[in-house]
Design a protein around this motif. Sequence first.
Motif, PDB file in Angstrom:
ATOM      1  N   THR A   8      53.163  28.529  30.936  1.00 59.80           N
ATOM      2  CA  THR A   8      52.204  29.479  30.384  1.00 59.80           C
ATOM      3  C   THR A   8      52.104  30.670  31.332  1.00 59.80           C
ATOM      4  O   THR A   8      51.916  30.496  32.542  1.00 59.80           O
ATOM      5  CB  THR A   8      50.815  28.825  30.215  1.00 59.80           C
ATOM      6  N   GLU A  68      50.693  33.566  26.867  1.00 56.40           N
ATOM      7  CA  GLU A  68      51.717  33.021  25.975  1.00 56.40           C
ATOM      8  C   GLU A  68      52.458  31.879  26.663  1.00 56.40           C
ATOM      9  O   GLU A  68      52.614  31.857  27.878  1.00 56.40           O
ATOM     10  CB  GLU A  68      52.715  34.105  25.549  1.00 56.40           C
ATOM     11  N   ARG A  69      52.906  30.950  25.819  1.00 56.42           N
ATOM     12  CA  ARG A  69      53.628  29.782  26.317  1.00 56.42           C
ATOM     13  C   ARG A  69      55.088  29.869  25.907  1.00 56.42           C
ATOM     14  O   ARG A  69      55.401  30.364  24.826  1.00 56.42           O
ATOM     15  CB  ARG A  69      53.011  28.506  25.752  1.00 56.42           C
TER      16      ARG A  69
END
Length: 129
Positions: A8, A68-69
């Motif tokens: 992440t 965001e991952r």
Amino acid sequence: MTFRRVFTAAPEDIDELGHVNNAVWVRWVQEIAVAHWEAVAPPEHRLAYVWVVVRHEIDYRGNVAVGERVTGETWVPDPPRGARFDRRVRFAGADGRVKVEAVTSWALLDRATGRLLRIRPEVAAPFLA
């Protein structure tokens, strides 16, 4: 054997352009490789050997913003050549689109002496299964 790990993007990973900095991608490549080694190598190998990067080749295909991952996956496609092997790494976003792909070359060292070692079949086997 493919190994996966989720990353992440933290605020400190973001550069002035608002996405994950290239240096962070290099760190993540190293982190997933080390995690793969720690997950599959027997304890006696982890104590006796250490891997070092001798080359990174990275293609940046998309951006990742804070929070965001990405799912990283890594594998060793071919048997070692002497003291080295190549590792593939791919990071994909939640939408499945590839953000970064890499080929990295790693060399095996004797942890006690720091000397380069030929990769024996039993050391390579967990990666090639």
